[in-house]
Design a protein around this motif. Structure first.
Motif, PDB file in Angstrom:
ATOM      1  N   HIS A 137      10.853  -7.993  -6.095  1.00 58.39           N
ATOM      2  CA  HIS A 137      11.037  -7.872  -7.542  1.00 58.39           C
ATOM      3  C   HIS A 137       9.726  -7.877  -8.328  1.00 58.39           C
ATOM      4  O   HIS A 137       9.684  -7.402  -9.470  1.00 58.39           O
ATOM      5  CB  HIS A 137      11.932  -9.008  -8.044  1.00 58.39           C
ATOM      6  CG  HIS A 137      13.267  -9.061  -7.361  1.00 58.39           C
ATOM      7  ND1 HIS A 137      14.239  -8.095  -7.539  1.00 58.39           N
ATOM      8  CD2 HIS A 137      13.780  -9.950  -6.474  1.00 58.39           C
ATOM      9  CE1 HIS A 137      15.303  -8.387  -6.805  1.00 58.39           C
ATOM     10  NE2 HIS A 137      15.050  -9.504  -6.146  1.00 58.39           N
ATOM     11  N   GLN A 138       8.662  -8.420  -7.753  1.00 55.85           N
ATOM     12  CA  GLN A 138       7.407  -8.538  -8.503  1.00 55.85           C
ATOM     13  C   GLN A 138       6.259  -7.758  -7.856  1.00 55.85           C
ATOM     14  O   GLN A 138       5.419  -7.204  -8.563  1.00 55.85           O
ATOM     15  CB  GLN A 138       7.012 -10.023  -8.614  1.00 55.85           C
ATOM     16  CG  GLN A 138       8.051 -10.867  -9.343  1.00 55.85           C
ATOM     17  CD  GLN A 138       7.602 -12.300  -9.484  1.00 55.85           C
ATOM     18  OE1 GLN A 138       6.803 -12.646 -10.359  1.00 55.85           O
ATOM     19  NE2 GLN A 138       8.107 -13.158  -8.595  1.00 55.85           N
ATOM     20  N   ALA A 139       6.200  -7.741  -6.534  1.00 54.39           N
ATOM     21  CA  ALA A 139       5.177  -6.952  -5.853  1.00 54.39           C
ATOM     22  C   ALA A 139       5.531  -5.466  -5.939  1.00 54.39           C
ATOM     23  O   ALA A 139       6.642  -5.095  -6.321  1.00 54.39           O
ATOM     24  CB  ALA A 139       5.047  -7.396  -4.403  1.00 54.39           C
ATOM     25  N   GLU A 140       4.588  -4.619  -5.544  1.00 50.31           N
ATOM     26  CA  GLU A 140       4.794  -3.163  -5.581  1.00 50.31           C
ATOM     27  C   GLU A 140       4.948  -2.621  -4.166  1.00 50.31           C
ATOM     28  O   GLU A 140       4.145  -2.935  -3.282  1.00 50.31           O
ATOM     29  CB  GLU A 140       3.598  -2.479  -6.252  1.00 50.31           C
ATOM     30  CG  GLU A 140       3.687  -0.966  -6.289  1.00 50.31           C
ATOM     31  CD  GLU A 140       2.421  -0.315  -6.807  1.00 50.31           C
ATOM     32  OE1 GLU A 140       2.345   0.924  -6.752  1.00 50.31           O
ATOM     33  OE2 GLU A 140       1.506  -1.049  -7.235  1.00 50.31           O
ATOM     34  N   LEU A 141       5.971  -1.815  -3.944  1.00 47.22           N
ATOM     35  CA  LEU A 141       6.153  -1.153  -2.656  1.00 47.22           C
ATOM     36  C   LEU A 141       5.409   0.180  -2.665  1.00 47.22           C
ATOM     37  O   LEU A 141       5.542   0.967  -3.593  1.00 47.22           O
ATOM     38  CB  LEU A 141       7.632  -0.914  -2.372  1.00 47.22           C
ATOM     39  CG  LEU A 141       8.504  -2.158  -2.134  1.00 47.22           C
ATOM     40  CD1 LEU A 141       9.940  -1.730  -1.865  1.00 47.22           C
ATOM     41  CD2 LEU A 141       7.983  -2.989  -0.974  1.00 47.22           C
ATOM     42  N   VAL A 142       4.640   0.409  -1.609  1.00 45.10           N
ATOM     43  CA  VAL A 142       3.906   1.663  -1.451  1.00 45.10           C
ATOM     44  C   VAL A 142       4.497   2.361  -0.231  1.00 45.10           C
ATOM     45  O   VAL A 142       4.316   1.919   0.909  1.00 45.10           O
ATOM     46  CB  VAL A 142       2.403   1.412  -1.251  1.00 45.10           C
ATOM     47  CG1 VAL A 142       1.672   2.742  -1.049  1.00 45.10           C
ATOM     48  CG2 VAL A 142       1.829   0.650  -2.444  1.00 45.10           C
ATOM     49  N   ARG A 143       5.226   3.423  -0.447  1.00 42.00           N
ATOM     50  CA  ARG A 143       5.919   4.120   0.641  1.00 42.00           C
ATOM     51  C   ARG A 143       5.028   5.194   1.249  1.00 42.00           C
ATOM     52  O   ARG A 143       4.518   6.054   0.540  1.00 42.00           O
ATOM     53  CB  ARG A 143       7.222   4.720   0.126  1.00 42.00           C
ATOM     54  CG  ARG A 143       8.206   3.648  -0.334  1.00 42.00           C
ATOM     55  CD  ARG A 143       9.458   4.243  -0.976  1.00 42.00           C
ATOM     56  NE  ARG A 143      10.391   3.195  -1.329  1.00 42.00           N
ATOM     57  CZ  ARG A 143      10.359   2.522  -2.490  1.00 42.00           C
ATOM     58  NH1 ARG A 143       9.426   2.821  -3.405  1.00 42.00           N
ATOM     59  NH2 ARG A 143      11.234   1.567  -2.733  1.00 42.00           N
ATOM     60  N   VAL A 144       4.863   5.110   2.561  1.00 40.21           N
ATOM     61  CA  VAL A 144       4.043   6.081   3.290  1.00 40.21           C
ATOM     62  C   VAL A 144       4.878   6.637   4.443  1.00 40.21           C
ATOM     63  O   VAL A 144       5.985   6.162   4.713  1.00 40.21           O
ATOM     64  CB  VAL A 144       2.742   5.432   3.808  1.00 40.21           C
ATOM     65  CG1 VAL A 144       1.873   4.975   2.647  1.00 40.21           C
ATOM     66  CG2 VAL A 144       3.051   4.251   4.730  1.00 40.21           C
ATOM     67  N   GLN A 145       4.335   7.626   5.121  1.00 43.00           N
ATOM     68  CA  GLN A 145       5.102   8.321   6.161  1.00 43.00           C
ATOM     69  C   GLN A 145       4.779   7.769   7.549  1.00 43.00           C
ATOM     70  O   GLN A 145       3.799   8.161   8.163  1.00 43.00           O
ATOM     71  CB  GLN A 145       4.828   9.822   6.097  1.00 43.00           C
ATOM     72  CG  GLN A 145       5.285  10.488   4.826  1.00 43.00           C
ATOM     73  CD  GLN A 145       6.789  10.322   4.588  1.00 43.00           C
ATOM     74  OE1 GLN A 145       7.586  10.493   5.507  1.00 43.00           O
ATOM     75  NE2 GLN A 145       7.161   9.992   3.361  1.00 43.00           N
ATOM     76  N   GLY A 146       5.597   6.839   8.024  1.00 42.91           N
ATOM     77  CA  GLY A 146       5.476   6.354   9.393  1.00 42.91           C
ATOM     78  C   GLY A 146       4.686   5.079   9.549  1.00 42.91           C
ATOM     79  O   GLY A 146       3.908   4.668   8.676  1.00 42.91           O
ATOM     80  N   ALA A 147       4.874   4.446  10.726  1.00 34.07           N
ATOM     81  CA  ALA A 147       4.275   3.137  10.992  1.00 34.07           C
ATOM     82  C   ALA A 147       2.751   3.197  11.026  1.00 34.07           C
ATOM     83  O   ALA A 147       2.083   2.263  10.553  1.00 34.07           O
ATOM     84  CB  ALA A 147       4.814   2.595  12.314  1.00 34.07           C
ATOM     85  N   GLN A 148       2.177   4.244  11.609  1.00 35.59           N
ATOM     86  CA  GLN A 148       0.716   4.319  11.671  1.00 35.59           C
ATOM     87  C   GLN A 148       0.099   4.443  10.285  1.00 35.59           C
ATOM     88  O   GLN A 148      -0.975   3.896  10.024  1.00 35.59           O
ATOM     89  CB  GLN A 148       0.294   5.499  12.558  1.00 35.59           C
ATOM     90  CG  GLN A 148       0.566   5.274  14.037  1.00 35.59           C
ATOM     91  CD  GLN A 148      -0.032   3.976  14.558  1.00 35.59           C
ATOM     92  OE1 GLN A 148      -1.210   3.672  14.314  1.00 35.59           O
ATOM     93  NE2 GLN A 148       0.771   3.202  15.276  1.00 35.59           N
TER      94      GLN A 148
END
Length: 243
Positions: free
Chosen positions: A144-155
């Motif tokens: 709820h407070q931090a920011e999610l940064v979505r990237v492509q894949g585990a590496q």
């Protein structure tokens, strides 16, 4: 499992071959053999065994990310798949109970002030997560407070942390432990932020009877020791057979 009717076999595999959606992005479930480069792992073993029960051949439909693997089954480009159970994935799919439990953990750089999972969700923190993964779906609801940064894949998740683009990497505990052991500069936060329930799934259009058959298969594979033996055979640590 009881005798499987020809109609149910056709419902599962209209093409005459069981198409199994395989996600190579989760090394606990599937990986590439170091010599043959063919997919290997517990999910592949389960796909072959289920196809054998149906009296069919199996075609592995391979993806590098969970979201693509899920989409293939939902769109009926595959007949079965192996995914984490999540409410956001329920539309168009029918799941079994889980067969494997996997822990989700956080990785941080050595110099980070973070010492506990509960400290991650505070303003100013950026968390890298694989887009469309079980961690992404879970953290989208819980952070709820931090920011999610979505990237492509585990590496890409690990690269973002090491490059200083994010403060935290979220993912499979086993994968993050391997990264921490492989080279210095990062450490795992203790404990876990979630338990991932890995299950089998099939398109909802295949019906309740197909779901019941797949569910019975999963229960038999757990109780017979098939899943435990597969995990051991493939040298998998960090996962447990679901109750």
């Amino acid at each position: 499992m009881t005798q499987i009717s020809p109609a149910l076999v056709t419902a599962f595999a209209p093409s005459g071959t069981l198409r199994a959606s395989i996600n190579l992005g989760n090394p606990i479930l599937a990986n590439k053999h170091p010599v043959s480069y063919q997919p290997v792992g517990v999910s592949i073993d389960l796909a072959h065994e289920f196809a054998r029960r149906l009296g069919l051949g199996v075609e592995l439909v391979v993806f590098d990310k969970a979201a693509a693997s899920v989409d293939a089954v939902r769109a009926e480009r595959a007949d079965i798949g192996f995914f984490a159970i999540d409410p956001a994935r329920s539309e168009g799919l029918r799941f079994t109970a889980p067969y494997v439990l996997i822990e989700g953990s956080y990785l941080v750089r050595d110099g980070s002030e973070l010492q506990d999972n509960a400290e991650v969700d505070t303003p100013g923190h950026r968390i890298a997560v694989g887009a469309g993964s079980a961690y992404d779906l879970f953290l989208t609801r819980e952070i709820h407070q931090a920011e999610l940064v979505r990237v492509q894949g585990a590496q890409a998740v690990l690269s973002a942390l090491r490059a200083g683009q994010v403060d935290v990497a979220a993912g499979i505990r086993q994968l993050l432990e391997t990264e921490a052991q492989r080279s210095s500069g990062v450490r795992l936060l203790p404990g876990r932020f979630m338990v991932i329930q890995q299950a089998m799934g099939t398109p909802a259009s295949r019906g309740a009877e197909a779901q019941a058959l797949l569910a019975a298969f999963v229960e038999e594979m757990k109780s017979s020791g098939f899943v435990a033996e597969a995990l051991q055979r493939h040298g998998i640590e960090g996962a447990s057979v679901a109750p």
